[in-house]
Design a protein around this motif. Structure first.
Motif, PDB file in Angstrom:
ATOM      1  N   UNK A 196       0.840  -1.208   0.000  1.00  0.00           N
ATOM      2  CA  UNK A 196       0.000   0.000   0.000  1.00  0.00           C
ATOM      3  C   UNK A 196       0.871   1.252   0.000  1.00  0.00           C
ATOM      4  N   UNK A 197       0.670   2.092  -1.033  1.00  0.00           N
ATOM      5  CA  UNK A 197       1.510   3.291  -1.139  1.00  0.00           C
ATOM      6  C   UNK A 197       0.860   4.506  -0.467  1.00  0.00           C
ATOM      7  N   UNK A 198       1.671   5.485  -0.155  1.00  0.00           N
ATOM      8  CA  UNK A 198       1.262   6.812   0.365  1.00  0.00           C
ATOM      9  C   UNK A 198       0.716   6.799   1.795  1.00  0.00           C
ATOM     10  N   UNK A 199       1.114   5.823   2.585  1.00  0.00           N
ATOM     11  CA  UNK A 199       0.551   5.750   3.935  1.00  0.00           C
ATOM     12  C   UNK A 199       1.134   6.829   4.880  1.00  0.00           C
ATOM     13  N   UNK A 200       2.133   7.563   4.427  1.00  0.00           N
ATOM     14  CA  UNK A 200       2.653   8.691   5.238  1.00  0.00           C
ATOM     15  C   UNK A 200       2.348  10.044   4.596  1.00  0.00           C
ATOM     16  N   UNK A 201       1.825  10.016   3.410  1.00  0.00           N
ATOM     17  CA  UNK A 201       1.443  11.213   2.644  1.00  0.00           C
ATOM     18  C   UNK A 201       2.350  12.421   2.910  1.00  0.00           C
ATOM     19  N   UNK A 202       3.468  12.421   2.257  1.00  0.00           N
ATOM     20  CA  UNK A 202       4.484  13.483   2.358  1.00  0.00           C
ATOM     21  C   UNK A 202       4.900  13.787   3.801  1.00  0.00           C
ATOM     22  N   UNK A 203       4.696  12.833   4.670  1.00  0.00           N
ATOM     23  CA  UNK A 203       5.076  13.023   6.068  1.00  0.00           C
ATOM     24  C   UNK A 203       4.004  13.700   6.901  1.00  0.00           C
ATOM     25  N   UNK A 204       2.909  14.147   6.270  1.00  0.00           N
ATOM     26  CA  UNK A 204       1.861  14.873   6.996  1.00  0.00           C
ATOM     27  C   UNK A 204       1.197  14.021   8.076  1.00  0.00           C
ATOM     28  N   UNK A 205       1.259  12.697   7.900  1.00  0.00           N
ATOM     29  CA  UNK A 205       0.596  11.828   8.874  1.00  0.00           C
ATOM     30  C   UNK A 205       1.200  11.984  10.263  1.00  0.00           C
ATOM     31  N   UNK A 206       2.443  12.485  10.304  1.00  0.00           N
ATOM     32  CA  UNK A 206       3.103  12.654  11.595  1.00  0.00           C
ATOM     33  C   UNK A 206       2.777  14.014  12.213  1.00  0.00           C
ATOM     34  N   UNK A 231       5.858   6.562   1.926  1.00  0.00           N
ATOM     35  CA  UNK A 231       5.372   5.664   2.969  1.00  0.00           C
ATOM     36  C   UNK A 231       4.716   4.449   2.334  1.00  0.00           C
ATOM     37  N   UNK A 232       5.276   3.270   2.596  1.00  0.00           N
ATOM     38  CA  UNK A 232       4.774   2.046   1.972  1.00  0.00           C
ATOM     39  C   UNK A 232       4.449   1.030   3.070  1.00  0.00           C
ATOM     40  N   UNK A 233       3.207   0.536   3.071  1.00  0.00           N
ATOM     41  CA  UNK A 233       2.866  -0.531   4.022  1.00  0.00           C
ATOM     42  C   UNK A 233       3.019  -1.866   3.305  1.00  0.00           C
ATOM     43  N   UNK A 234       3.711  -2.778   3.958  1.00  0.00           N
ATOM     44  CA  UNK A 234       3.904  -4.119   3.409  1.00  0.00           C
ATOM     45  C   UNK A 234       3.140  -5.072   4.316  1.00  0.00           C
ATOM     46  N   UNK A 235       2.110  -5.706   3.770  1.00  0.00           N
ATOM     47  CA  UNK A 235       1.227  -6.530   4.599  1.00  0.00           C
ATOM     48  C   UNK A 235       1.220  -7.963   4.090  1.00  0.00           C
ATOM     49  N   UNK A 236       1.559  -8.863   4.966  1.00  0.00           N
ATOM     50  CA  UNK A 236       1.545 -10.288   4.646  1.00  0.00           C
ATOM     51  C   UNK A 236       0.194 -10.858   5.074  1.00  0.00           C
ATOM     52  N   UNK A 237      -0.537 -11.440   4.145  1.00  0.00           N
ATOM     53  CA  UNK A 237      -1.823 -12.040   4.514  1.00  0.00           C
ATOM     54  C   UNK A 237      -1.582 -13.395   5.144  1.00  0.00           C
ATOM     55  N   UNK A 238      -1.884 -13.478   6.443  1.00  0.00           N
ATOM     56  CA  UNK A 238      -1.600 -14.701   7.184  1.00  0.00           C
ATOM     57  C   UNK A 238      -2.393 -15.870   6.620  1.00  0.00           C
ATOM     58  N   UNK A 239      -1.906 -17.054   6.890  1.00  0.00           N
ATOM     59  CA  UNK A 239      -2.593 -18.254   6.443  1.00  0.00           C
ATOM     60  C   UNK A 239      -3.804 -18.512   7.310  1.00  0.00           C
ATOM     61  N   UNK A 240      -3.857 -19.640   7.960  1.00  0.00           N
ATOM     62  CA  UNK A 240      -4.996 -19.937   8.846  1.00  0.00           C
ATOM     63  C   UNK A 240      -4.867 -19.101  10.108  1.00  0.00           C
ATOM     64  N   UNK A 241      -5.954 -18.475  10.525  1.00  0.00           N
ATOM     65  CA  UNK A 241      -5.895 -17.715  11.788  1.00  0.00           C
ATOM     66  C   UNK A 241      -7.182 -17.911  12.569  1.00  0.00           C
TER      67      UNK A 241
END
Ligand SMILES: C[S@@+](CC[C@H](N)C(=O)[O-])C[C@H]1O[C@@H](n2cnc3c(N)ncnc32)[C@H](O)[C@@H]1O
Length: 211
Positions: free
Chosen positions: A154-164, A201-211
């Motif tokens: 997922x891209x832009x999760x920090x949006x030019x740093x404004x999220x902080x 800002x890039x979120x890297x998300x691993x979709x878990x197997x069985x949960x």
């Protein structure tokens, strides 16, 4: 700016080389204000893709096909399906993908993600780079189309740093939406997530197997 300028400047020496096509697209994007992914984030995605060797990739938000071409080149054996609702961009993406000789690898869908994605086959990787205000709904839809063990990028999760910046987040509805999205994503038990302060800002998300 997300990284301190000295570090950004230092790292800029290590950015990957691009051919004349990608350089032209970067130039057009800059001139016309077309939002394309930052090169450092693209390179991180490139590394991840070479590693996990996905067979199917879905991209949400094509623009003129810049990141799409990167995705296809990283995975010559993969099928890439990409969705864009702006007709002028779709036409340019077709043209650029043809120039890259990748029309056999990439399917460009013209229309809204909410209409098209439900009809696609699941994928091993989904790259989410569409309307930031819709990220929560897009995440839910993406979840249903992502194979177990797959990656949601997922891209832009920090949006030019404004999220902080608390004041910006409180006063700008779009930033507020991304802030709420990030908070939910961080505790979403369905994924294992890393928030990487690279590019925008890039979120890297691993979709878990069985949960
Ligand atoms: C940041 S740009 C994509 C950039 C591209 N991934 C790249 O890095 O080269 C986001 C694109 O998503 C498209 N978009 C946003 N929301 C959408 C939706 N709901 N359905 C289809 N396209 C959408 C916009 O028109 C825009 O062109």
């Amino acid at each position: 700016l997300i990284i301190v300028p000295d570090v950004e400047n230092y790292l800029s020496k290590f950015l990957p080389e691009r051919d004349s096509l990608l350089l032209r697209l970067e130039e057009e994007a800059k001139k016309e204000g077309i939002p394309i992914i930052h090169l450092d984030s693209m390179q991180l995605i490139n590394v991840i893709l070479q590693w996990i060797k996905p067979k199917r990739i879905i991209e949400l938000g094509t623009a003129i096909g810049y990141s799409t071409i990167w995705l296809a080149r990283a995975n010559p054996n993969a099928v890439i399906e990409t969705i864009e609702r702006k007709k002028v961009y779709v036409e340019r993406a077709f043209f650029n993908i043809k120039e890259a000789n990748l029309e056999k690898n990439i399917i460009v869908h013209f229309g809204d993600i909410f209409n098209i994605l439900p009809n696609l086959e699941p994928a091993d990787v989904i790259f989410l780079d569409a309307a930031k205000g819709q990220y929560q709904e897009l995440l839910e839809l993406s979840f249903t189309k992502l194979n177990e063990g797959g990656a949601l990028l997922i891209d832009n999760i920090l949006f030019r740093g404004f999220l902080a910046n608390k004041e910006e987040v409180e006063t700008k509805p779009m930033l507020n939406k991304i802030a709420k999205f990030n908070e939910k994503l961080a505790i979403d038990y369905r994924f294992l997530t890393s928030f990487v302060p690279i590019g925008d800002g890039l979120a890297i998300c691993y979709k878990k197997g069985r949960f």
